[in-house]
Design a protein around this motif. Structure first.
Motif, PDB file in Angstrom:
ATOM      1  N   PHE A  35       0.898  -1.156   0.005  1.00  0.00           N
ATOM      2  CA  PHE A  35      -0.062  -0.010   0.167  1.00  0.00           C
ATOM      3  C   PHE A  35       0.658   1.332  -0.231  1.00  0.00           C
ATOM      4  CE2 PHE A  35      -2.062   3.464   2.422  1.00  0.00           C
ATOM      5  CZ  PHE A  35      -3.212   3.467   1.528  1.00  0.00           C
ATOM      6  N   LYS A  91      -6.428   7.178  -2.895  1.00  0.00           N
ATOM      7  CA  LYS A  91      -5.388   5.744  -2.838  1.00  0.00           C
ATOM      8  C   LYS A  91      -6.085   5.011  -1.708  1.00  0.00           C
ATOM      9  CE  LYS A  91      -0.956   4.620  -2.027  1.00  0.00           C
ATOM     10  NZ  LYS A  91       0.505   4.791  -1.583  1.00  0.00           N
ATOM     11  N   GLU A  92      -6.679   5.475  -0.634  1.00  0.00           N
ATOM     12  CA  GLU A  92      -7.145   4.474   0.560  1.00  0.00           C
ATOM     13  C   GLU A  92      -8.259   3.853  -0.037  1.00  0.00           C
ATOM     14  OE1 GLU A  92      -6.481   4.127   3.936  1.00  0.00           O
ATOM     15  OE2 GLU A  92      -5.076   5.568   4.247  1.00  0.00           O
ATOM     16  N   GLN A  93      -9.228   4.564  -0.641  1.00  0.00           N
ATOM     17  CA  GLN A  93     -10.451   4.049  -1.356  1.00  0.00           C
ATOM     18  C   GLN A  93     -10.295   2.977  -2.500  1.00  0.00           C
ATOM     19  OE1 GLN A  93      -9.893   7.276  -0.743  1.00  0.00           O
ATOM     20  NE2 GLN A  93     -11.715   8.494  -0.020  1.00  0.00           N
ATOM     21  N   THR A 101      -9.079  -0.187  -0.877  1.00  0.00           N
ATOM     22  CA  THR A 101     -10.115  -0.775  -0.405  1.00  0.00           C
ATOM     23  C   THR A 101     -11.133  -1.556  -1.679  1.00  0.00           C
ATOM     24  OG1 THR A 101     -10.315   0.837   1.463  1.00  0.00           O
ATOM     25  CG2 THR A 101     -12.440  -0.293   0.870  1.00  0.00           C
ATOM     26  N   GLU A 125      -2.691  -6.215   3.754  1.00  0.00           N
ATOM     27  CA  GLU A 125      -3.619  -5.677   4.892  1.00  0.00           C
ATOM     28  C   GLU A 125      -3.374  -5.957   6.321  1.00  0.00           C
ATOM     29  OE1 GLU A 125      -7.486  -3.734   5.709  1.00  0.00           O
ATOM     30  OE2 GLU A 125      -5.523  -3.344   4.613  1.00  0.00           O
ATOM     31  N   HIS A 158      -1.330  -3.511   7.903  1.00  0.00           N
ATOM     32  CA  HIS A 158      -2.138  -2.590   8.082  1.00  0.00           C
ATOM     33  C   HIS A 158      -3.478  -2.578   9.076  1.00  0.00           C
ATOM     34  CE1 HIS A 158       0.039   0.300   5.393  1.00  0.00           C
ATOM     35  NE2 HIS A 158       0.143  -0.810   4.671  1.00  0.00           N
ATOM     36  N   GLU A 169      -7.312  -2.302   8.690  1.00  0.00           N
ATOM     37  CA  GLU A 169      -7.988  -0.905   9.012  1.00  0.00           C
ATOM     38  C   GLU A 169      -8.929  -0.700   7.566  1.00  0.00           C
ATOM     39  OE1 GLU A 169      -5.132   2.659   7.206  1.00  0.00           O
ATOM     40  OE2 GLU A 169      -4.236   1.299   8.803  1.00  0.00           O
ATOM     41  N   HIS A 170      -8.499  -1.258   6.335  1.00  0.00           N
ATOM     42  CA  HIS A 170      -9.347  -0.930   5.046  1.00  0.00           C
ATOM     43  C   HIS A 170     -10.306  -1.918   5.185  1.00  0.00           C
ATOM     44  CE1 HIS A 170      -5.129   0.436   4.252  1.00  0.00           C
ATOM     45  NE2 HIS A 170      -5.767   1.364   3.627  1.00  0.00           N
ATOM     46  N   SER A 195     -14.822  -1.205   5.563  1.00  0.00           N
ATOM     47  CA  SER A 195     -15.364  -1.267   4.313  1.00  0.00           C
ATOM     48  C   SER A 195     -16.921  -2.097   4.641  1.00  0.00           C
ATOM     49  CB  SER A 195     -14.815  -2.235   3.154  1.00  0.00           C
ATOM     50  OG  SER A 195     -15.490  -2.948   2.272  1.00  0.00           O
TER      51      SER A 195
END
Length: 221
Positions: free
Chosen positions: A37, A63-65, A68, A120, A123, A126-127, A131
């Motif tokens: 990411f 980028k985050e979306q 996801t 993921e 991280h 978190e994504h 969601s």
């Protein structure tokens, strides 16, 4: 003539938008799986598609979306395979073996999925936690496992009182490790876990382990 042509225009735009978004997700999946990411660049994703960075932000928001959305699509593939699994006509032993084989086959065919899940986890999910779509998808495999376990226990084929989530962990962990740790395992032990000539060996081994666990006599003296 005008009234006939006009409805086709928005439909065409919808189809074009769907194709563009699918292309972006294809390229983004490869980029996130390759670079993680943090290392992935939206500029690079745009350069490898027939669109622009501005349009990527328009479709996905950032980028985050986008990451996801990549995860959502990756999970939807295996969930679809689980939903399409037809084991109702099989006895519990054959059914649980078939379920394990579906997971085995999916993970082998989708190494990018393995990389994305690993990323993921770095991280701390978190994504996925953010969601709504992934929260609704759930896991059809758990429903299938529960039905198979209940049938096997009623028939006396399965002697173990096993939780469906625990069995899902057992199956997934073997399939995941085989792909995710292929290179480190090979470097340390000199064996390629996904070598074609070993495929059926490990596929059968997974089913044998699961069945042995479900049919083991856990009585203590």
């Amino acid at each position: 003539m005008t009234s006939v042509e006009e409805p086709a225009r928005p439909n065409g735009r919808i189809r074009d938008a769907a194709r563009t978004k699918a292309e972006i997700l294809d390229v983004a999946t490869k980029e996130f799986a390759r670079s993680g990411f943090a290392g992935a660049r939206v500029d690079e994703i745009a350069a490898r598609t027939r669109t622009t960075k501005r349009m990527i932000y328009y479709y996905f928001g950032g980028k985050e979306q986008l990451f996801t959305a990549v995860l959502e699509r990756a999970y939807s593939v295996i969930r679809q395979a689980e939903q399409e699994l037809d084991v109702e006509h099989l006895d519990p032993v054959a059914a649980i073996r078939r379920l394990a084989e579906v997971t085995f086959d999916h993970h082998e065919r989708h190494p990018d999925f393995i990389r994305l899940v690993s990323i993921e986890n770095i991280h701390e999910a978190e994504h996925i936690a953010a969601s709504e779509k992934l929260g609704r998808i759930g896991s059809p495999a758990l429903d299938v496992i529960r039905r198979i376990l209940e049938s096997g226990q009623r028939s006396g084929l399965f002697t173990a009182d096993v939780d469906a989530v625990d069995l899902h962990v057992m199956i997934s962990s073997f399939c995941f490790f085989r792909v995710s740790n292929r290179h480190t395992f090979g470097a340390l032990f000199g064996r390629d876990l996904v070598a074609p000539d070993l495929r059926e060996h490990y596929r059968k081994m997974l089913g044998d382990m699961v069945i042995a666990y479900l049919t083991a006599d856990r009585a203590t003296g």
